[in-house]
Design an enzyme around this catalytic site. Structure first.
Site, short mmCIF file in Angstrom:
data_model
loop_
_atom_site.label_atom_id
_atom_site.label_comp_id
_atom_site.label_asym_id
_atom_site.label_seq_id
_atom_site.Cartn_x
_atom_site.Cartn_y
_atom_site.Cartn_z
N GLN A 56 0.82 -1.21 0.00
CA GLN A 56 0.00 0.00 0.00
C GLN A 56 0.86 1.27 0.00
O GLN A 56 0.49 2.29 -0.57
CB GLN A 56 -0.90 -0.02 1.23
CG GLN A 56 -1.73 1.21 1.48
CD GLN A 56 -2.26 1.24 2.91
OE1 GLN A 56 -1.67 1.84 3.79
NE2 GLN A 56 -3.37 0.56 3.14
N HIS B 53 -9.26 7.32 11.48
CA HIS B 53 -8.26 6.87 10.50
C HIS B 53 -8.46 7.61 9.18
O HIS B 53 -7.50 8.11 8.56
CB HIS B 53 -8.44 5.37 10.29
CG HIS B 53 -7.16 4.62 10.12
ND1 HIS B 53 -6.54 4.48 8.91
CD2 HIS B 53 -6.39 3.95 11.00
CE1 HIS B 53 -5.45 3.74 9.05
NE2 HIS B 53 -5.33 3.41 10.32
#
Length: 338
Positions: free
Chosen positions: A103, A308
């Site tokens: 990622q 987040h």
């Protein structure tokens, strides 16, 4: 010389996502950054093996100069060079998440001078990170709509805490980015339950599937027995295919936690998703922020904007000339580029 961006690793949720996003964006934009208080919000702050591998991988791919790249470090200075495509291999050396390392570096390789292949060894089924099947079946089809062409393959499972898994992704440079519109989920087409077992009795999987089937009408029920040397481990997944999006949810089994309790955790998470008309689940929302920002347009709906998500948006806005809008209406938050 580009300005140095100063980041506080303790902001928002105070986890590793701040560092991973900063590395991706620094590689893409060429802007150097300093981050202090790395993972300050965690019980064990500082760089763990997974985060250190991500830093070293990013540095290798863009020929960066780095200060503070060592285990336990809470401060890092990263000065990127030019991103170059190629064949890369990185080893975490623990059960740290392979997908979180991928990622970090894959978005930069969308801007490379040629196609790339990145292979990471470590953990593949980790309770705090997305499994490879989430990337492959949920995220990558959406990235393809945006204009990103990458393909992830799980070569070997590696369960927490032993690790030993291998994940590889092939990726090509992006010609142009498209706007992603995910305002509505649409009607459910089908739901699929899946259990992975490695060195765990089959009756565990059968009980987990039975728990899922007791709450949902499953079009498919699959149990996959992996070689014992890839375990011990157990993961339960439920995939929700709707007209406009496919979402996938998972729970990793734990010692001394019954199969029914493990599967019930997954049932609760999926019911929470289905209770809202929002298109995108909580974790996927985090993943869409960066590609949407690079496209400069797009929107999606999510039931609850997590800390987040908001932290990730704040980091993106430090590196790119974009501004996000979060508007809540009737329990659904619409996230878009202003």
């Amino acid at each position: 010389m580009k300005r140095m961006i100063a980041l506080d690793g303790a902001q928002g949720e105070g986890g590793g996502q701040i560092l991973r996003s900063a590395l991706s964006l620094s590689m893409i934009t060429g802007q150097p950054f300093t981050i202090t208080g790395i993972r300050a919000g965690r019980a064990k702050p500082g760089l763990l093996r997974q985060h250190l591998t991500a830093v070293k991988a990013a540095a290798e791919i863009c020929r960066a100069t780095v200060e503070g790249a060592e285990l336990g470090s809470q401060r890092l200075v990263f000065r990127p060079g030019t991103v170059r495509g190629g064949d890369y291999r990185f080893a975490i050396g623990s059960a740290g998440s392979c997908t979180l390392v991928l990622q970090t570096v894959l978005p930069a390789l969308w801007f490379a001078d040629g196609p790339s292949r990145v292979e990471v060894s470590g953990g593949t089924d980790n309770p705090s990170a997305p499994p490879a099947d989430f990337i492959r079946r949920v995220l990558e089809p959406l990235l393809a709509k945006i204009g990103v062409h990458q393909q992830t393959t799980l070569l070997r499972h590696g369960f927490y805490p032993a690790g030993g898994g291998v994940v590889a992704t092939e990726v090509s440079p992006v010609a142009s980015f498209n706007s992603l519109q995910l305002g509505e989920r649409g009607n459910i087409v089908q739901m699929r339950g899946e259990v992975l077992l490695a060195g765990v009795p089959r009756h565990v999987a059968e009980r987990e599937i039975a728990t899922l089937a007791g709450s949902f009408s499953l079009h498919e029920q699959n149990i996959h027995n992996l070689p014992r040397d890839q375990g011990p481990g157990n993961t339960v997944s439920l995939e929700v295919e709707s007209e406009n999006i496919t979402e996938r949810f998972f729970v990793v089994g734990e010692k001394r936690v019954s199969a029914e309790v493990v599967a019930a955790q997954l049932v609760k998470e999926v019911k929470r998703y289905l209770a809202s008309p929002a298109a995108v689940g909580e974790y996927l929302a985090d993943q869409l922020v960066l590609p949407m920002a690079l496209a400069g347009a797009g929107e999606f709906t999510v039931a609850h904007p997590s800390c987040h998500l908001q932290t990730n948006i704040a980091v993106v806005e430090r590196f790119l000339p974009v501004r996000f809008s979060l508007i809540e209406t009737d329990g659904v938050t619409r996230v878009s580029i202003e």
